[in-house]
Design a protein around this motif. Structure first.
Motif, PDB file in Angstrom:
ATOM      1  N   GLY A   9      37.732  26.906  41.701  1.00 15.98           N
ATOM      2  CA  GLY A   9      37.664  25.629  41.006  1.00 15.98           C
ATOM      3  C   GLY A   9      36.594  25.624  39.940  1.00 15.98           C
ATOM      4  N   PHE A  30      41.323  27.301  36.661  1.00 15.57           N
ATOM      5  CA  PHE A  30      41.898  26.029  36.264  1.00 15.57           C
ATOM      6  C   PHE A  30      41.508  25.632  34.837  1.00 15.57           C
ATOM      7  CE2 PHE A  30      41.805  26.039  40.816  1.00 15.57           C
ATOM      8  CZ  PHE A  30      43.018  25.470  41.168  1.00 15.57           C
ATOM      9  N   ASN A  31      42.486  25.135  34.107  1.00 14.83           N
ATOM     10  CA  ASN A  31      42.281  24.502  32.804  1.00 14.83           C
ATOM     11  C   ASN A  31      41.387  25.335  31.890  1.00 14.83           C
ATOM     12  OD1 ASN A  31      43.969  22.363  33.480  1.00 14.83           O
ATOM     13  ND2 ASN A  31      42.313  21.139  34.316  1.00 14.83           N
ATOM     14  N   ALA A  47      45.928  27.769  36.256  1.00 22.35           N
ATOM     15  CA  ALA A  47      46.662  26.568  36.650  1.00 22.35           C
ATOM     16  C   ALA A  47      46.188  25.413  35.768  1.00 22.35           C
ATOM     17  CB  ALA A  47      46.419  26.251  38.125  1.00 22.35           C
ATOM     18  N   SER A 149      44.478  18.575  40.908  1.00 20.65           N
ATOM     19  CA  SER A 149      45.230  19.800  40.602  1.00 20.65           C
ATOM     20  C   SER A 149      44.775  20.958  41.486  1.00 20.65           C
ATOM     21  CB  SER A 149      45.029  20.174  39.132  1.00 20.65           C
ATOM     22  OG  SER A 149      45.571  19.178  38.294  1.00 20.65           O
ATOM     23  N   GLY A 150      43.480  20.972  41.817  1.00 23.65           N
ATOM     24  CA  GLY A 150      42.985  22.020  42.691  1.00 23.65           C
ATOM     25  C   GLY A 150      43.645  21.989  44.046  1.00 23.65           C
ATOM     26  N   THR A 153      47.282  23.049  43.930  1.00 23.31           N
ATOM     27  CA  THR A 153      47.393  24.502  43.809  1.00 23.31           C
ATOM     28  C   THR A 153      47.118  25.192  45.132  1.00 23.31           C
ATOM     29  OG1 THR A 153      46.772  24.412  41.481  1.00 23.31           O
ATOM     30  CG2 THR A 153      46.504  26.528  42.595  1.00 23.31           C
TER      31      THR A 153
END
Length: 204
Positions: A9, A30-31, A47, A149-150, A153
Motif C-alpha cells: 500500500g 497502487f496508483n 492497481a 482499493s487496497g 485488491t
C-alpha cells in the motif's frame, strides 16, 4: 510451486523490508506507487482507481505513465468495476452530492494505455466488490461509500489469484485515510485473515 505475492500500500513501510518485497514472485502497488523506494522498487502490477479524480490525474499527464514503477509493470488492474460505479451514481447524487465526479469512469483510458504499451489490463470483477461488502458486514463498518482499493485488491488476490500454498503478504497499509472508506472494519477484516493464516503482514 509456492509463490509469494507482496501487496504494498501507499502507507508507511517499516524499515528493512525493501529487499524482502523485491524478492517476492509478484509485487502489486497502487496508483502513484508512493511505496516505491522504502518499500522496494520491483513492481509487477499497478492497481489503479479507475474512476474519479485519481484516475483523471494519472491519465491526464505524463508523470504517471513515465514513472519507473509503471514502466516496469506488466499489468494494470482497474479495481473499480464500471458497472458497480455506474449503479452508484444515482444513490450518491442523493446521499453525497459533493462526490459528483466519484463515479466518472476512465477504464477506457487505462485500456488504451495498456494497448499502446503492450501491457495486460485486468478489471477486478463486480462480484469481488459485492462479496467484500458482504464479508465486511461482519466487522460492524460505519456508514461508508466503498471499500478501499487496497482492500478490494487484497480480497481479489486471496479469492481469485493466489493458489493453494501461496503466501500473500502485505505492507504499507495503515488502514486510515479517506472518510468514506470503512477503515476500522477493514483493519479488523485484515487481522481476521491474518489470524486464519490466509494473509501475512510484513513488519520488518
Amino acid at each position: 510451486m509456492t509463490r509469494r505475492i507482496a501487496i504494498v500500500g501507499n502507507g508507511s513501510v517499516p524499515e528493512g523490508l525493501a529487499a524482502t518485497i523485491d524478492s517476492a514472485d509478484t509485487v502489486i502497488r497502487f496508483n502513484l506507487c508512493r511505496s516505491a523506494g522504502p518499500g522496494g522498487v520491483r513492481t509487477d502490477i499497478v492497481a489503479v482507481c479507475n474512476t474519479g479524480r485519481p484516475a483523471l490525474e494519472m491519465l491526464a499527464g505524463g508523470q504517471w505513465k513515465a514513472s519507473g514503477s509503471v514502466r516496469q509493470a506488466r499489468e494494470i488492474w482497474c479495481v473499480r468495476a464500471p458497472e458497480t460505479f455506474a449503479a452508484l451514481r444515482g444513490p450518491l447524487a442523493r446521499s453525497h452530492p459533493d462526490l459528483d465526479d466519484f463515479c466518472d469512469d476512465y477504464t477506457a483510458g487505462f485500456a488504451a494505455f495498456c494497448e499502446a504499451t503492450g501491457r495486460s489490463l485486468k478489471i477486478v470483477p463486480a462480484a469481488a466488490h459485492r462479496a467484500l461488502d458482504v464479508s465486511l458486514a461482519a466487522f460492524d463498518p460505519t456508514l461508508y461509500v466503498v471499500p478501499s482499493s487496497g482492500l478490494v485488491t487484497i480480497a481479489h488476490v486471496l479469492e481469485s489469484v493466489a493458489a493453494a500454498g501461496d503466501r500473500v503478504c502485505i505492507a504499507g497499509f495503515g488502514h486510515e485515510g479517506w472518510q468514506w472508506h470503512p477503515f476500522a472494519a477493514e483493519r479488523r477484516w485484515v487481522e481476521a485473515h491474518i489470524a486464519a493464516g490466509r494473509l501475512e503482514r510484513l513488519d520488518g
